[in-house]
Design a protein around this motif. Structure first.
Motif, mmCIF file in Angstrom:
data_model
loop_
_atom_site.group_PDB
_atom_site.id
_atom_site.type_symbol
_atom_site.label_atom_id
_atom_site.label_comp_id
_atom_site.label_asym_id
_atom_site.label_seq_id
_atom_site.Cartn_x
_atom_site.Cartn_y
_atom_site.Cartn_z
ATOM 1 N N THR A 141 4.693 7.564 -13.827
ATOM 2 C CA THR A 141 5.519 7.222 -12.668
ATOM 3 C C THR A 141 6.298 5.927 -12.868
ATOM 4 N N ALA A 154 -4.095 2.720 4.318
ATOM 5 C CA ALA A 154 -2.765 3.181 4.734
ATOM 6 C C ALA A 154 -2.849 4.636 5.162
ATOM 7 N N ARG A 201 8.388 3.631 5.950
ATOM 8 C CA ARG A 201 7.350 4.660 6.078
ATOM 9 C C ARG A 201 6.704 4.590 7.462
ATOM 10 N N MET A 244 3.896 8.784 -5.745
ATOM 11 C CA MET A 244 4.989 9.432 -5.018
ATOM 12 C C MET A 244 6.241 8.568 -5.116
ATOM 13 N N GLY A 264 -6.697 -0.494 -0.124
ATOM 14 C CA GLY A 264 -5.573 -0.518 0.804
ATOM 15 C C GLY A 264 -4.846 0.810 0.913
ATOM 16 N N GLN A 265 -4.844 1.577 -0.173
ATOM 17 C CA GLN A 265 -4.157 2.873 -0.124
ATOM 18 C C GLN A 265 -4.881 3.843 0.800
ATOM 19 N N ASN A 297 0.797 -1.225 0.000
ATOM 20 C CA ASN A 297 0.000 0.000 0.000
ATOM 21 C C ASN A 297 0.829 1.275 0.000
ATOM 22 N N LEU A 298 1.926 1.242 -0.754
ATOM 23 C CA LEU A 298 2.637 2.494 -1.012
ATOM 24 C C LEU A 298 1.781 3.311 -1.958
ATOM 25 N N TRP A 299 1.979 4.622 -1.965
ATOM 26 C CA TRP A 299 1.209 5.480 -2.858
ATOM 27 C C TRP A 299 1.971 5.618 -4.174
ATOM 28 N N PRO A 300 1.405 5.094 -5.275
ATOM 29 C CA PRO A 300 2.189 4.921 -6.505
ATOM 30 C C PRO A 300 2.595 6.217 -7.211
ATOM 31 N N GLN A 326 -3.749 10.834 -8.099
ATOM 32 C CA GLN A 326 -3.819 9.590 -8.875
ATOM 33 C C GLN A 326 -4.995 9.594 -9.823
ATOM 34 N N ILE A 358 -3.508 12.018 -1.618
ATOM 35 C CA ILE A 358 -3.399 10.619 -2.043
ATOM 36 C C ILE A 358 -4.287 10.327 -3.250
ATOM 37 N N PHE A 387 -2.173 6.124 8.968
ATOM 38 C CA PHE A 387 -1.118 7.100 9.255
ATOM 39 C C PHE A 387 -1.697 8.387 9.826
#
Lengths: 265, 216
Positions: B215, B120, A167, A110, B116-117, A105-108, B139, B135, B124
């Motif tokens: 990206t 996350a 992270r 960034m 899931g993003q 679940n990294l933010w793609p 995207q 976020i 946080f």
């Protein structure tokens, strides 16, 4: 103050249902600070759900989740009646808890560095310079500082998971939850992630790990919990649990596992 | 015979019409994006009534001809005691129309982001607004640029309809000259080429932005 404040995590008769399906049927668990607890069990046993209830990604519907003695998600009045807390308060109460996910679940959009810096800037409100220094420090801890300008899509699964761990580390968590952190990885990439987790364990991080890596569980954990059908079927020190399983459920789980993986541990 | 010199005699007017078409379309796209984003959030809201209101708005605006919408805005507002120039009526109608389309494009973009993003971001400690801004939106915009460019091109072409409510856009000017000079072929071909020039620029710009934002 009660002894609860000493515990990192305390679960009391934790229950959770999805519709008619009761996934957790009353779980009691204590995790002390500095302890590493591995949760094992077959699929559908409720291990991920249990972990997700701890940081309130799932709203539990019975029992209690206490983190550092504080009830998570609900407010209990003098009569013991529960009312839901606002999301903002729940997030505040979980400041010391970080979760590492199976899918990273990294933010793609960034870069690696931006992924680690983002929560430091947006939530911790650090200056750009402080956030950058902190991010580089934790990235070098997981051996990923050389990939700081890469995007997650350019990394292997193992590298992505190490960045995800970095992270989390940036937020200085006292408790880290790992939800099958190596299950989405190719076999040859599992080791590098486990190595990072092992070094965290040695530094005294409080960790609750849902895993299928029995060898790793045996090596690092102070306590292994075996879940079956939404209940803790067996728990104890890894040596005893793996070598002298008491319940039939655990015996058959371990024998299935060793059949599939060649040898025991 | 076909003789384009007559067109060149009116270059200034044609260019001013092209400019009108350009800024009215792009302004409408911009307003429509903001409205569309709000509509899209409403469409994904946990509140059922809000979802329904937005869904009804979207089906109304997508299911009726733009020409009808233009006429209703143009004739209805004065009836309600609101006196606005026809350009404003054109911008309102185009924005309301494209908002419906853009909201559906954006909704598709939101649905492509794995849950899931969001989890996350939640764990946080991001607030819903921070999650949206840092976020999700970046995207969504990246993923939907090709569709948003298409929509922009559609609006530029459909903006020819605003000539019917007396806006002096490119189409209006071309119609005027073709009837006064009796040279419809030359003027309509010129109009087609100018629209093509404008939409090609937008298309190139879109591809450039896309390549800058990639990206991996």
């Amino acid at each position: 103050m009660s002894t609860n404040t000493q515990r990192a995590i305390k679960l009391v008769d934790l229950k959770k249902s999805f519709g008619d399906n009761q996934v957790l049927k009353g779980i009691d668990l204590d995790v002390n600070y500095g302890q590493v607890v591995c949760i094992i069990g077959g699929s559908g046993s409720g291990k991920s759900t249990m972990l997700r209830c701890i940081n309130f990604l799932e709203q539990y519907d019975g029992g209690e989740v206490l983190v550092s003695g504080k009830l998570i998600g609900y407010n209990s009045d003098a009569q013991g009646n529960l009312s839901s807390l606002p999301t903002r308060v729940v997030q505040q109460d979980l400041t010391d808890v970080c979760m590492v996910f199976q899918q990273f679940n990294l933010w793609p959009h960034m870069t690696v560095l931006e992924n680690v810096m983002s929560p430091l800037l947006r939530v911790r409100r650090l200056s750009k310079k402080e956030a950058c220094e902190k991010a580089l420090a934790v990235l070098s801890k997981v051996g990923m500082e050389h990939k700081q300008d890469a995007y997650p899509g350019q990394l292997s699964g193992g590298q992505q998971q190490r960045v995800a761990i970095a992270r989390s580390l940036g937020m200085d968590p006292k408790i880290m939850l790992f939800d099958e952190p190596t299950s989405a990885l190719d076999p040859e990439l599992v080791g590098e992630v486990l190595k990072v987790m092992q070094s965290l364990a040695q530094e005294g991080m409080t960790m609750v790990i849902v895993t299928h890596e029995m060898g790793f569980a045996a090596q690092v954990s102070d306590q292994v919990v075996f879940l079956a059908n939404g209940r803790i079927a067996e728990q104890g020190e890894p040596n005893r649990l793996f070598n002298e399983p008491q319940t039939d459920q655990l015996k058959s789980f371990l024998s299935t596992w060793s059949e599939r993986n060649g040898s025991m541990l | 015979m076909v003789d384009f010199s007559v067109v060149f005699d009116h270059t200034d007017s044609l260019l001013s019409g092209l400019w009108m078409t350009t800024w009215v379309s792009l302004l409408s796209i911009g307003i429509g994006f903001v409205l569309g984003a709000i509509l899209c959030l409403g469409r994904m809201s946990p509140r059922g009534w809000l979802r329904n209101v937005c869904a009804v708005y979207i089906s109304l605006l997508r299911g009726t001809p733009l020409l009808v919408q233009l006429a209703i805005v143009f004739y209805f507002l004065p009836l309600a005691g609101i006196d606005i120039p026809s350009i404003a009526a054109a911008i309102i109608a185009l924005s309301m129309n494209t908002a419906a389309f853009q909201s559906e494009i954006l909704r598709g973009g939101f649905q492509m982001i794995p849950a899931g993003q969001r989890e996350a971001a939640w764990s946080f400690g991001y607030s819903p607004l921070q999650r949206l801004y840092f976020i999700e939106l970046p995207q969504v915009v990246r993923r939907t640029i090709p569709s948003l460019v298409n929509e922009t091109i559609d609006i530029i072409k459909n903006s020819a309809l605003i000539s019917t409510i007396a806006v002096t856009d490119l189409m209006r000017i071309v119609q005027t000259y073709s009837s006064t000079t009796y040279r419809p072929i030359e003027f309509f071909v010129a109009a087609g080429l100018l629209y093509l020039l404008l939409t090609s620029c937008i298309s190139l710009l879109g591809r450039y932005i896309e390549s800058r934002l990639t990206t991996h």
